[in-house]
Design a protein around this motif. Structure first.
Motif, PDB file in Angstrom:
ATOM      1  N   UNK A 127      34.338  18.420  19.125  1.00 55.67           N
ATOM      2  CA  UNK A 127      35.762  18.545  18.822  1.00 55.67           C
ATOM      3  C   UNK A 127      36.662  17.884  19.854  1.00 55.67           C
ATOM      4  N   UNK A 128      36.095  17.492  20.998  1.00 61.91           N
ATOM      5  CA  UNK A 128      36.870  16.739  21.985  1.00 61.91           C
ATOM      6  C   UNK A 128      36.447  15.276  22.035  1.00 61.91           C
ATOM      7  N   UNK A 129      35.655  14.864  21.018  1.00 56.99           N
ATOM      8  CA  UNK A 129      35.185  13.489  20.985  1.00 56.99           C
ATOM      9  C   UNK A 129      36.039  12.608  20.091  1.00 56.99           C
ATOM     10  N   UNK A 130      35.855  11.321  20.223  1.00 59.18           N
ATOM     11  CA  UNK A 130      36.568  10.360  19.392  1.00 59.18           C
ATOM     12  C   UNK A 130      36.271  10.625  17.912  1.00 59.18           C
ATOM     13  N   UNK A 131      37.284  10.450  17.075  1.00 59.75           N
ATOM     14  CA  UNK A 131      37.099  10.593  15.634  1.00 59.75           C
ATOM     15  C   UNK A 131      36.855  12.001  15.177  1.00 59.75           C
ATOM     16  N   UNK A 132      37.376  13.000  15.911  1.00 62.74           N
ATOM     17  CA  UNK A 132      37.137  14.389  15.538  1.00 62.74           C
ATOM     18  C   UNK A 132      38.357  15.001  14.864  1.00 62.74           C
ATOM     19  N   UNK A 133      38.076  16.036  14.075  1.00 62.27           N
ATOM     20  CA  UNK A 133      39.109  16.798  13.366  1.00 62.27           C
ATOM     21  C   UNK A 133      38.627  18.241  13.345  1.00 62.27           C
ATOM     22  N   UNK A 134      39.313  19.112  14.075  1.00 57.26           N
ATOM     23  CA  UNK A 134      38.908  20.506  14.185  1.00 57.26           C
ATOM     24  C   UNK A 134      40.140  21.403  14.225  1.00 57.26           C
ATOM     25  N   UNK A 135      39.886  22.681  14.155  1.00 62.83           N
ATOM     26  CA  UNK A 135      40.924  23.696  14.330  1.00 62.83           C
ATOM     27  C   UNK A 135      42.000  23.583  13.250  1.00 62.83           C
ATOM     28  N   UNK A 136      43.272  23.567  13.640  1.00 59.75           N
ATOM     29  CA  UNK A 136      44.314  23.781  12.622  1.00 59.75           C
ATOM     30  C   UNK A 136      45.322  22.628  12.507  1.00 59.75           C
ATOM     31  N   UNK A 137      45.059  21.511  11.901  1.00 60.05           N
ATOM     32  CA  UNK A 137      43.940  20.692  12.330  1.00 60.05           C
ATOM     33  C   UNK A 137      44.374  19.789  13.482  1.00 60.05           C
ATOM     34  N   UNK A 138      43.487  19.695  14.463  1.00 64.04           N
ATOM     35  CA  UNK A 138      43.715  18.858  15.631  1.00 64.04           C
ATOM     36  C   UNK A 138      42.794  17.646  15.563  1.00 64.04           C
ATOM     37  N   UNK A 139      43.360  16.476  15.697  1.00 64.02           N
ATOM     38  CA  UNK A 139      42.627  15.215  15.652  1.00 64.02           C
ATOM     39  C   UNK A 139      42.494  14.625  17.058  1.00 64.02           C
ATOM     40  N   UNK A 140      41.406  13.911  17.260  1.00 66.77           N
ATOM     41  CA  UNK A 140      41.337  12.945  18.354  1.00 66.77           C
ATOM     42  C   UNK A 140      40.992  11.614  17.706  1.00 66.77           C
ATOM     43  N   UNK A 141      41.903  10.665  17.838  1.00 67.94           N
ATOM     44  CA  UNK A 141      41.790   9.403  17.108  1.00 67.94           C
ATOM     45  C   UNK A 141      40.758   8.464  17.685  1.00 67.94           C
ATOM     46  N   UNK A 142      40.616   7.331  17.014  1.00 65.51           N
ATOM     47  CA  UNK A 142      39.736   6.288  17.505  1.00 65.51           C
ATOM     48  C   UNK A 142      40.216   5.694  18.805  1.00 65.51           C
ATOM     49  N   UNK A 143      41.482   5.950  19.136  1.00 64.54           N
ATOM     50  CA  UNK A 143      42.058   5.492  20.404  1.00 64.54           C
ATOM     51  C   UNK A 143      41.932   6.539  21.503  1.00 64.54           C
ATOM     52  N   UNK A 144      41.346   7.712  21.171  1.00 64.94           N
ATOM     53  CA  UNK A 144      41.169   8.760  22.163  1.00 64.94           C
ATOM     54  C   UNK A 144      42.371   9.663  22.358  1.00 64.94           C
ATOM     55  N   UNK A 145      43.439   9.446  21.581  1.00 63.15           N
ATOM     56  CA  UNK A 145      44.655  10.246  21.729  1.00 63.15           C
ATOM     57  C   UNK A 145      44.592  11.465  20.812  1.00 63.15           C
ATOM     58  N   UNK A 146      44.922  12.636  21.367  1.00 63.38           N
ATOM     59  CA  UNK A 146      44.906  13.885  20.611  1.00 63.38           C
ATOM     60  C   UNK A 146      46.243  14.101  19.920  1.00 63.38           C
ATOM     61  N   UNK A 147      46.196  14.589  18.667  1.00 65.18           N
ATOM     62  CA  UNK A 147      47.424  14.945  17.966  1.00 65.18           C
ATOM     63  C   UNK A 147      47.128  15.989  16.897  1.00 65.18           C
ATOM     64  N   UNK A 148      48.175  16.667  16.469  1.00 62.73           N
ATOM     65  CA  UNK A 148      48.097  17.628  15.373  1.00 62.73           C
ATOM     66  C   UNK A 148      48.808  17.053  14.154  1.00 62.73           C
ATOM     67  N   UNK A 149      48.362  17.471  12.978  1.00 58.26           N
ATOM     68  CA  UNK A 149      48.968  17.032  11.721  1.00 58.26           C
ATOM     69  C   UNK A 149      49.236  18.272  10.881  1.00 58.26           C
ATOM     70  N   UNK A 150      50.491  18.475  10.471  1.00 54.55           N
ATOM     71  CA  UNK A 150      50.849  19.720   9.789  1.00 54.55           C
ATOM     72  C   UNK A 150      50.264  19.818   8.380  1.00 54.55           C
ATOM     73  N   UNK A 151      50.508  18.819   7.552  1.00 55.17           N
ATOM     74  CA  UNK A 151      50.043  18.899   6.166  1.00 55.17           C
ATOM     75  C   UNK A 151      50.697  20.058   5.444  1.00 55.17           C
ATOM     76  N   UNK A 152      49.917  20.819   4.690  1.00 57.26           N
ATOM     77  CA  UNK A 152      50.439  21.966   3.958  1.00 57.26           C
ATOM     78  C   UNK A 152      49.322  22.579   3.135  1.00 57.26           C
ATOM     79  N   UNK A 153      49.374  23.889   2.929  1.00 56.28           N
ATOM     80  CA  UNK A 153      48.302  24.560   2.200  1.00 56.28           C
ATOM     81  C   UNK A 153      48.278  24.123   0.743  1.00 56.28           C
ATOM     82  N   UNK A 154      47.055  23.950   0.221  1.00 61.20           N
ATOM     83  CA  UNK A 154      46.886  23.537  -1.162  1.00 61.20           C
ATOM     84  C   UNK A 154      47.177  22.076  -1.411  1.00 61.20           C
ATOM     85  N   UNK A 155      47.318  21.284  -0.361  1.00 59.81           N
ATOM     86  CA  UNK A 155      47.653  19.869  -0.520  1.00 59.81           C
ATOM     87  C   UNK A 155      46.505  18.990  -0.028  1.00 59.81           C
ATOM     88  N   UNK A 156      46.532  17.727  -0.443  1.00 55.50           N
ATOM     89  CA  UNK A 156      45.460  16.776  -0.143  1.00 55.50           C
ATOM     90  C   UNK A 156      46.038  15.558   0.565  1.00 55.50           C
TER      91      UNK A 156
END
Length: 249
Positions: free
Chosen positions: A7-36
């Motif tokens: 979950x701390x590696x490149x290309x990961x997506x964990x938790x609610x949801x937290x990303x680490x991109x291919x560039x190594x930068x961590x970010x969160x994405x809100x999205x929304x329940x029931x959405x794609x």
């Protein structure tokens, strides 16, 4: 076995949801329940995620997690979902796997994998733990480590999720590897693999937020349509598959 996403590696997506991109930068994405939303959209590969979530009283946004992932390529669609369960039990497998709309079984013994050859590439879903963890491989396009986990009581309390007691909110920890993305790849995660990509998120804060809900939302888990999506099916009349069996929140 017991290989799981880092979950701390490149290309990961964990938790609610937290990303680490291919560039190594961590970010969160809100999205929304029931959405794609489209995680990756390239000319020959699209990966979407279905978000589940909850919104406690007084909160302006949903808390969200990724419950299902669809991988689309050529004329095929592979969907892996974490089933809705009331109480989590590590010994019970919650994974639902569908290939071109039909449920398939991933064996627990022997090689503990399901695989097929499309004539263009090999596809495999291999168990990496006794239950709830697999490695997905689509030859020449992507490999994904997936682990279904619950929202723990400790996390619920720490973050004040206020989740109901009759839903474990089973969701995925994910880590992606891409051998051959194009320089114009799109998607919440995909764009972070572009050469020269500079992340717009604020560095050095606890929860840097990546926007783009309007750019990457898709009409369904198996739709390749979004404002910035780039996927082009091998045939324009590719088989349409539905999301039957995936619980919506």
């Amino acid at each position: 076995m017991q290989m799981r996403p880092k979950c701390n590696g490149y290309g990961s997506l964990c938790y609610d949801p937290r990303f680490i991109g291919g560039d190594g930068v961590m970010f969160y994405f809100h999205g929304g329940k029931g959405r794609d939303f489209s995680l990756v959209s390239d000319t020959n590969l699209q990966i979407n995620a279905h978000f589940i979530g909850s919104r406690p009283n007084g909160r302006r946004r949903d808390y969200t997690w990724v419950q299902s992932v669809s991988t689309m390529f050529d004329t095929h669609t592979l969907i892996i979902s974490a089933k809705n369960v009331e109480q989590w039990d590590d010994s019970v497998d919650t994974l639902l796997v569908k290939w071109d709309g039909e449920e398939v079984t991933v064996p627990f013994d022997g090689e503990a994998e399901w695989k097929t050859d499309t004539g263009v590439r090999q596809v495999a879903v291999e168990r990496t733990d006794d239950t709830n963890a697999v490695k997905v491989t689509v030859g020449g396009l992507v490999s994904i480590h997936m682990k279904a986990v619950p929202v723990t009581k400790e996390d619920d309390k720490a973050h004040n999720y206020q989740l109901p007691s009759n839903d474990a909110f089973a969701h995925f920890e994910l880590q992606f590897e891409f051998p051959n993305l194009s320089n114009e790849v799109e998607g919440i995660l995909g764009k972070t693999y572009r050469p020269g990509y500079v992340s717009p998120v604020k560095r050095g804060i606890a929860m840097p937020i990546m926007g783009g809900e309007d750019k990457y939302e898709t009409p369904s888990l198996t739709s390749t349509n979004c404002k910035l999506c780039r996927f082009q099916s091998a045939t324009t009349s590719a088989a349409i598959v539905t999301d039957i069996g995936i619980s919506q929140y």
